[in-house]
Design a protein around this motif. Structure first.
Motif, short mmCIF file in Angstrom:
data_model
loop_
_atom_site.label_atom_id
_atom_site.label_comp_id
_atom_site.label_asym_id
_atom_site.label_seq_id
_atom_site.Cartn_x
_atom_site.Cartn_y
_atom_site.Cartn_z
N ILE A 40 0.91 -1.19 0.06
CA ILE A 40 0.05 -0.02 0.02
C ILE A 40 0.89 1.10 0.00
CG2 ILE A 40 -1.74 1.22 1.33
CD1 ILE A 40 -2.67 -1.41 2.67
N VAL A 41 0.58 2.24 -0.84
CA VAL A 41 1.06 3.60 -0.88
C VAL A 41 -0.15 4.51 0.05
CG1 VAL A 41 1.69 5.69 -1.85
CG2 VAL A 41 2.73 3.28 -2.51
N VAL A 62 4.46 0.28 1.98
CA VAL A 62 5.54 0.53 1.19
C VAL A 62 5.95 1.95 1.00
CG1 VAL A 62 5.46 -2.00 0.17
CG2 VAL A 62 4.71 0.01 -1.02
N GLY A 63 5.11 2.57 1.16
CA GLY A 63 5.11 4.15 0.80
C GLY A 63 4.41 5.21 1.26
N GLN A 86 9.87 1.58 12.20
CA GLN A 86 10.07 1.01 10.61
C GLN A 86 9.32 2.14 9.91
OE1 GLN A 86 8.16 -0.05 13.46
NE2 GLN A 86 6.45 -1.31 12.74
N LEU A 87 8.80 3.11 10.55
CA LEU A 87 8.17 4.17 9.90
C LEU A 87 9.12 4.86 8.63
CD1 LEU A 87 5.82 6.25 12.32
CD2 LEU A 87 5.35 5.17 9.89
N ASP A 88 10.68 5.02 9.37
CA ASP A 88 11.51 5.82 8.77
C ASP A 88 12.23 5.05 7.34
OD1 ASP A 88 12.72 8.37 8.94
OD2 ASP A 88 14.37 7.89 10.28
N LYS A 89 11.94 3.93 7.34
CA LYS A 89 12.27 3.04 6.37
C LYS A 89 11.28 2.90 5.22
CE LYS A 89 14.71 -0.31 9.59
NZ LYS A 89 14.75 -1.59 9.99
N LEU A 90 10.23 3.62 5.31
CA LEU A 90 9.25 3.63 4.07
C LEU A 90 9.42 4.65 3.27
CD1 LEU A 90 5.75 3.49 6.12
CD2 LEU A 90 7.10 1.54 5.11
N ALA A 91 9.26 4.38 1.80
CA ALA A 91 9.57 5.35 0.70
C ALA A 91 8.58 6.33 0.70
CB ALA A 91 9.33 4.42 -0.25
#
Length: 363
Positions: A40-41, A62-63, A86-91
């Protein structure tokens, strides 16, 4: 051979639990979704997505449009980031209002769903053909309108998308019952609607900030059964003149603030996470010194309040309906604690419990 059979079983299992359904989003668009969505974006409404889907639903994102969160409400972002690193790893797919939203970035993430706010969709809808041609479904939500109908519809959609229909129904029941309780009490009292003015105080008392007609705080005024003095002059959000506020003579004035202005503008109203109540009160009192305000009923009767801008456009704004109603009809809501409602919502449905100043009366 054994690995091949295992792979077939996995594929069969995924297909067994996947389902293709047609939904109608808040703009009455028919959209076919393959659920549960796994990539999901997310354009907006991050906390509502988490409230409905739970923390585990973040695994399927994913973004997202990062700046809407990090730049608009950085204190909120920091709080959630500590709880969900993990928020900081999202595109980051860019931000619609800054014209940085990237269709190419969305496509590169190979999502099976793009979720947008109605205001985002209206701005970039002409750019979305390439996403549609790539057979990526787009679902539009709307918590900005602040109507019960759109809150319910958006929450139902999030329940389907995250596979948490039961949790979505629970949240819908919370929202609807809270608003209905407000309406029933006021209707039973059979009293005249007090006049109210709400302003977003992000520019400070020297300028007129936006007030609200049929959207955002204006819609919450309707739910709280107030007489919005801005309604004849403002459709969505725009400033009205100081003279018009004085002439309209509201019984209640509410100034909304957020954390962003704490260090950016020493005069602007501040409210929210980590905001000291005395600091918020000092800034709120400055609004009382505007030319002519001493003649307004709200100021003469000390019915001036601060409210958190970040507590609008979300399921948690049920608490703000309570707060506005209590400001308008204090005798009818003596037993209601809107700030407790707001905090309890976070305790029950979200991974963080904010501390700070979210709603108060000037002192």
């Amino acid at each position: 051979m054994r690995n091949f059979i295992i792979a077939l079983c996995c594929i069969f299992s995924i297909n067994l639990f996947a389902k293709s359904i047609e939904v109608t989003d808040v703009l009455d668009r028919k959209v076919t979704l393959n659920l549960p969505a796994k990539r999901i974006v997310l354009g907006f409404y991050y906390t509502d997505y988490l409230a409905v889907g739970g923390v585990k639903s973040l695994d399927n994102v994913v973004g997202f449009s990062k700046e809407v969160w990090t730049d608009w409400t950085p204190t909120s972002w920091d709080l959630y980031l500590k709880a969900l690193p993990q928020l900081d790893k999202l595109a980051d797919v860019g931000e619609v209002e800054l014209s940085t939203f990237s269709v190419e970035k969305v496509l590169s993430l190979k999502p099976d769903l793009l979720i947008l706010a109605a205001w985002q969709y209206e701005i970039i809808k002409d750019e979305l053909d390439v996403i549609t041609k790539a057979k990526i479904p787009i679902v539009v939500l709307d918590y900005n309108r602040e109507s019960v109908q759109r809150h319910v519809k958006s929450t139902e959609l999030l329940g389907l998308i995250t596979g948490e229909e039961k949790r979505a129904k629970e949240l819908i029941n919370f929202y609807v019952s809270t608003v209905e309780n407000v309406e029933k009490r006021i209707k039973a009292a059979n009293v005249k609607k007090p006049k109210i003015y709400i302003e977003f105080g992000n520019v400070g008392p020297q300028e007129q900030g936006n007030t609200f007609g049929k959207d955002m705080w204006g819609s919450l005024i309707d739910l709280a059964q107030g007489d919005n003095i801005a309604l004849p002059y403002v459709e969505k959000w725009l400033p009205i003149s100081n003279e018009q506020v004085i002439t309209s003579n509201p019984d209640v004035i509410i100034i909304a603030g957020r954390e962003t202005e704490l260090k950016k503008n020493k005069d602007a109203m501040v409210m929210g996470i980590g905001i000291d109540k005395d600091e918020a009160n000092k800034r709120l009192k400055a609004y009382l010194n505007r030319d002519g305000y001493k003649f307004i009923n709200a100021v003469k009767n000390n019915r001036v309040y601060g409210i958190y801008q970040g507590a609008s456009r979300t399921l948690a704004d049920a608490a703000m309906v309570e707060f506005i109603a209590k400001a308008l009809y204090p005798d009818l809501f003596r037993d209601v604690d809107p700030v407790k409602t707001y905090i309890d919502f976070h305790k029950k449905y979200l991974p963080v419990v904010p501390t700070g100043t979210f709603a108060f009366q000037v002192y």
